[in-house]
Design an enzyme around this catalytic site. Sequence first.
Site, short mmCIF file in Angstrom:
data_model
loop_
_atom_site.label_atom_id
_atom_site.label_comp_id
_atom_site.label_asym_id
_atom_site.label_seq_id
_atom_site.Cartn_x
_atom_site.Cartn_y
_atom_site.Cartn_z
N GLN A 97 -3.09 101.43 31.92
CA GLN A 97 -2.23 101.78 30.94
C GLN A 97 -0.74 102.17 31.68
O GLN A 97 0.36 101.80 31.07
CB GLN A 97 -2.59 102.95 30.09
CG GLN A 97 -3.44 102.65 28.80
CD GLN A 97 -3.82 103.99 28.05
OE1 GLN A 97 -3.19 104.86 27.86
NE2 GLN A 97 -4.84 103.58 27.47
N TYR A 143 -7.88 103.57 18.67
CA TYR A 143 -7.44 103.72 19.79
C TYR A 143 -6.51 102.64 20.34
O TYR A 143 -6.00 102.70 21.64
CB TYR A 143 -8.85 103.55 20.72
CG TYR A 143 -9.62 104.87 20.19
CD1 TYR A 143 -9.58 106.09 20.71
CD2 TYR A 143 -10.74 104.50 19.38
CE1 TYR A 143 -10.22 107.08 20.44
CE2 TYR A 143 -11.52 105.77 18.85
CZ TYR A 143 -11.32 106.76 19.45
OH TYR A 143 -12.04 107.74 19.14
N ASP A 177 -1.71 103.75 19.94
CA ASP A 177 -0.98 104.35 20.98
C ASP A 177 -0.78 103.37 22.24
O ASP A 177 0.43 103.39 22.97
CB ASP A 177 -1.51 105.72 21.56
CG ASP A 177 -2.73 105.59 22.24
OD1 ASP A 177 -2.65 105.53 23.46
OD2 ASP A 177 -3.70 105.54 21.50
N GLN A 178 -1.84 102.50 22.35
CA GLN A 178 -1.58 101.51 23.62
C GLN A 178 -0.59 100.47 23.19
O GLN A 178 -0.12 99.88 24.39
CB GLN A 178 -3.14 100.79 24.09
CG GLN A 178 -3.90 102.08 24.33
CD GLN A 178 -5.19 101.21 24.79
OE1 GLN A 178 -5.25 100.64 25.79
NE2 GLN A 178 -6.47 101.55 24.35
N HIS A 195 -1.97 110.83 19.77
CA HIS A 195 -1.42 110.19 20.73
C HIS A 195 -0.45 109.27 20.60
O HIS A 195 0.47 108.96 21.51
CB HIS A 195 -2.73 109.42 21.48
CG HIS A 195 -3.52 110.10 22.60
ND1 HIS A 195 -4.64 110.75 22.29
CD2 HIS A 195 -3.36 110.07 23.77
CE1 HIS A 195 -5.21 111.36 23.11
NE2 HIS A 195 -4.52 110.88 24.13
#
Length: 366
Positions: free
Chosen positions: A104, A294, A297-298, A320
């Site tokens: 990441q 999940y 935020d990535q 996040h």
Amino acid sequence: MAGPRVEVDGSIMEGGGQILRVSTALSCLLGLPLRVQKIRAGRSTPGLRPQHLSGLEMIRDLCDGRLEGAEIGSTEITFTPEKIKGGIHTADTKTAGSVCLLMQVSMPCVLFAASPSELHLKGGTNAEMAPQIDYTVMVFKPIVEKFGFRFNCDIKTRGYYPKGGGEVIVRMSPVKQLNPINLTDRGCVTKIYGRAFVAGVLPFKVAKDMAAAAVRCIRKEIRDLYVNIQPVQEPKDQAFGNGNGIIIIAETSTGCLFAGSSLGKRGVNADKVGIEAAEMLLANLRHGGTVDEYLQDQLIVFMALANGVSRIKTGPVTLHTQTAIHFAEQIAKAKFIVKKSEDEEDASKDTYIIECQGIGMTNPNL
């Protein structure tokens, strides 16, 4: 190259390693010196842990930067980036710290390097409090590649808590710019599949039980699709230590991907692990968004860097994601708007649109 120094408070919002990952990646990309204070101040063990340290050292090495205050337990670091270079880079958490979190922080940076990169990442591949490597390959990869780049992820060895010992090799070439993405049409679920694994001394029956329990749980809500969860015994020479877990993916007619996953712990029976993953997947299918909780935020850093307006539809916006947006605005000066989705079918659901005017980052080396 250095602009004015960016000051970051590491204790606000999510208050953890994510602030470090987002701020150091953006600092490296934009050539901005950075100071982060109060790192993980509210956590039970404040300051840098081994996995945060290995991520910071990797970013420093990627750009021949200067890093001060980087030691275990430190609550303040300063980082002065230089030019991002390609080539082979290694990061080793020496623990079960997640290789996916190392990806990441490093991936946005090497996209803007001068030449292709090969990242050798060592640590946990299927670890708690982080995406499993299977999630990164099966969900994150196909979606993030919509920004207009490709990467290859070669899982050499799997590593589990508490020993780690896993290794993945990521290969990617630089880009001139990132394209914006528009993920607002979910379509309908067309496929559900996954893998339930055991490694080390754990009996294969555990994998079969996790898979069967997950299928039973999904069937209660989704009856018209075949659910294909493969039980897998990881080969002895490709896994370090003992572990078990499961990941289940739902794919839609428009190419959206959602996941539910869970890892086994000592004393937790296999059925419970399977059901936990199934329930997570079902929850991610209920909110009407196009990405799961999940992935949200990535994608933020890539949206901030892209050349144009990106839009994603999500369920409830996670802490996040809010944190990543805050720092992408503060450091990269990207502009984000988060608003409730107006679609008819979303009216009864907690669905949001995250829109970003990216900064159109250009690779100075290409």
